[in-house]
Scaffold this motif. Structure first.
Motif, mmCIF file in Angstrom:
data_model
loop_
_atom_site.group_PDB
_atom_site.id
_atom_site.type_symbol
_atom_site.label_atom_id
_atom_site.label_comp_id
_atom_site.label_asym_id
_atom_site.label_seq_id
_atom_site.Cartn_x
_atom_site.Cartn_y
_atom_site.Cartn_z
ATOM 1 N N LEU A 67 -17.503 -32.886 69.056
ATOM 2 C CA LEU A 67 -18.198 -31.813 69.778
ATOM 3 C C LEU A 67 -17.191 -30.840 70.385
ATOM 4 C CD1 LEU A 67 -20.945 -33.939 71.546
ATOM 5 C CD2 LEU A 67 -21.301 -32.304 69.691
ATOM 6 N N ARG A 68 -16.162 -31.376 70.994
ATOM 7 C CA ARG A 68 -15.123 -30.547 71.602
ATOM 8 C C ARG A 68 -14.455 -29.670 70.542
ATOM 9 N NH1 ARG A 68 -9.652 -30.832 72.425
ATOM 10 N NH2 ARG A 68 -8.922 -29.817 74.325
ATOM 11 N N ASP A 69 -14.111 -30.260 69.412
ATOM 12 C CA ASP A 69 -13.493 -29.493 68.328
ATOM 13 C C ASP A 69 -14.419 -28.370 67.866
ATOM 14 O OD1 ASP A 69 -11.338 -31.210 68.486
ATOM 15 O OD2 ASP A 69 -11.869 -32.336 66.674
ATOM 16 N N GLN A 70 -15.696 -28.673 67.752
ATOM 17 C CA GLN A 70 -16.670 -27.658 67.322
ATOM 18 C C GLN A 70 -16.747 -26.520 68.348
ATOM 19 O OE1 GLN A 70 -18.327 -27.605 64.392
ATOM 20 N NE2 GLN A 70 -19.224 -25.670 64.948
ATOM 21 N N LEU A 71 -16.760 -26.881 69.622
ATOM 22 C CA LEU A 71 -16.830 -25.856 70.668
ATOM 23 C C LEU A 71 -15.565 -25.002 70.706
ATOM 24 C CD1 LEU A 71 -18.540 -27.879 73.513
ATOM 25 C CD2 LEU A 71 -19.534 -26.027 72.159
ATOM 26 N N MET A 72 -14.428 -25.621 70.466
ATOM 27 C CA MET A 72 -13.173 -24.862 70.468
ATOM 28 C C MET A 72 -13.104 -23.873 69.307
ATOM 29 S SD MET A 72 -10.358 -27.620 71.769
ATOM 30 C CE MET A 72 -9.019 -26.463 71.678
ATOM 31 N N SER A 73 -13.814 -24.170 68.228
ATOM 32 C CA SER A 73 -13.781 -23.269 67.068
ATOM 33 C C SER A 73 -14.863 -22.199 67.112
ATOM 34 C CB SER A 73 -13.914 -24.080 65.773
ATOM 35 O OG SER A 73 -15.219 -24.604 65.663
ATOM 36 N N ASN A 74 -15.707 -22.217 68.126
ATOM 37 C CA ASN A 74 -16.789 -21.235 68.253
ATOM 38 C C ASN A 74 -16.281 -19.987 68.954
ATOM 39 O OD1 ASN A 74 -19.067 -22.227 66.967
ATOM 40 N ND2 ASN A 74 -19.482 -23.636 68.643
ATOM 41 N N GLY A 84 -16.175 -16.147 70.125
ATOM 42 C CA GLY A 84 -17.177 -15.155 70.471
ATOM 43 C C GLY A 84 -18.190 -15.619 71.502
ATOM 44 N N LEU A 85 -18.256 -16.915 71.779
ATOM 45 C CA LEU A 85 -19.173 -17.399 72.808
ATOM 46 C C LEU A 85 -18.398 -17.609 74.104
ATOM 47 C CD1 LEU A 85 -21.320 -20.059 70.935
ATOM 48 C CD2 LEU A 85 -22.035 -17.823 71.718
ATOM 49 N N SER A 86 -18.880 -16.956 75.153
ATOM 50 C CA SER A 86 -18.193 -17.129 76.430
ATOM 51 C C SER A 86 -18.619 -18.448 77.051
ATOM 52 C CB SER A 86 -18.506 -15.956 77.358
ATOM 53 O OG SER A 86 -19.887 -15.922 77.631
ATOM 54 N N MET A 87 -17.688 -19.046 77.763
ATOM 55 C CA MET A 87 -17.927 -20.354 78.355
ATOM 56 C C MET A 87 -17.521 -20.304 79.823
ATOM 57 S SD MET A 87 -16.620 -23.864 76.538
ATOM 58 C CE MET A 87 -16.770 -23.227 74.884
ATOM 59 N N ARG A 117 -15.887 -25.318 80.487
ATOM 60 C CA ARG A 117 -14.551 -25.527 79.918
ATOM 61 C C ARG A 117 -13.911 -26.790 80.491
ATOM 62 N NH1 ARG A 117 -12.447 -21.706 76.933
ATOM 63 N NH2 ARG A 117 -13.343 -19.649 76.900
ATOM 64 N N ALA A 118 -14.113 -27.030 81.766
ATOM 65 C CA ALA A 118 -13.528 -28.214 82.403
ATOM 66 C C ALA A 118 -14.143 -29.498 81.842
ATOM 67 C CB ALA A 118 -13.720 -28.151 83.915
ATOM 68 N N ILE A 119 -15.467 -29.530 81.660
ATOM 69 C CA ILE A 119 -16.134 -30.703 81.109
ATOM 70 C C ILE A 119 -15.555 -31.055 79.741
ATOM 71 C CG2 ILE A 119 -18.312 -31.533 80.116
ATOM 72 C CD1 ILE A 119 -19.730 -29.944 82.385
ATOM 73 N N TRP A 120 -15.330 -30.038 78.919
ATOM 74 C CA TRP A 120 -14.879 -30.249 77.548
ATOM 75 C C TRP A 120 -13.362 -30.184 77.392
ATOM 76 C CZ3 TRP A 120 -18.317 -32.134 74.251
ATOM 77 C CH2 TRP A 120 -19.656 -31.974 74.578
ATOM 78 N N ASN A 121 -12.663 -29.977 78.504
ATOM 79 C CA ASN A 121 -11.193 -29.890 78.495
ATOM 80 C C ASN A 121 -10.724 -28.808 77.512
ATOM 81 O OD1 ASN A 121 -8.602 -30.503 79.290
ATOM 82 N ND2 ASN A 121 -8.366 -32.120 77.757
ATOM 83 N N ILE A 122 -11.323 -27.631 77.658
ATOM 84 C CA ILE A 122 -10.986 -26.493 76.803
ATOM 85 C C ILE A 122 -10.236 -25.471 77.650
ATOM 86 C CG2 ILE A 122 -11.931 -24.580 75.456
ATOM 87 C CD1 ILE A 122 -14.273 -26.426 74.722
ATOM 88 N N PRO A 123 -9.021 -25.132 77.234
ATOM 89 C CA PRO A 123 -8.229 -24.170 78.022
ATOM 90 C C PRO A 123 -8.848 -22.778 78.035
ATOM 91 C CG PRO A 123 -6.990 -24.943 76.087
ATOM 92 C CD PRO A 123 -8.314 -25.612 76.073
#
Length: 137
Positions: free
Chosen positions: A114-121, A123-126, A131-137
């Protein structure tokens, strides 16, 4: 009755818990193993899911997460799809390979995909909290 298909007098009990007959509802939502996977995912993603039957949950999800431009809606749909997929894969691993994985191993695999999928999306603002939940910089 909603049962999975078996042939040649095979055992119809759930391959994950070995206790109850395997139906869609049982396998994906009420099996002890599956319930633990869902709890792991809900805790890790800070999400909540209603206690519905398989068909009702699919209908609820398609209505609730129609707007795919919303990151939260996209996350909700991805959580359902990935969790069901990984539970099914674990079932098949036990049947065809006689191997099993722990709830935490399956849960972490779901979270990472799921995290990998979200990181590759792109154009979608987060939001920062997301970002903290998914550990996405």
């Amino acid at each position: 009755m909603d049962r999975m298909h078996y042939t040649n007098g095979e055992d119809t009990n759930c391959r994950l818990c070995t206790r109850d007959p395997e139906t869609h509802d049982h396998l994906f939502f009420t099996c002890r193993y599956s319930l633990q996977v869902w709890k792991y995912i809900q805790a890790k993603t800070h999400s909540r899911w209603p206690n519905l039957s398989w068909f009702s949950l699919v209908e609820w999800t398609s209505r609730r997460y129609q707007d795919t431009k919303s990151i939260n809606n996209r996350i909700g749909a991805l959580i359902l799809a990935a969790t069901v997929y990984y539970i099914w894969q674990e079932r098949n691993r036990r049947i065809f390979q006689q191997l099993s994985q722990s709830v935490s191993t399956v849960g972490e695999a779901i979270f990472q995909v799921l995290r990998d999928q979200l990181m590759s999306n792109n154009g979608l603002s987060m939001a920062d909290g997301t970002r903290a939940i998914w550990n996405i910089p």
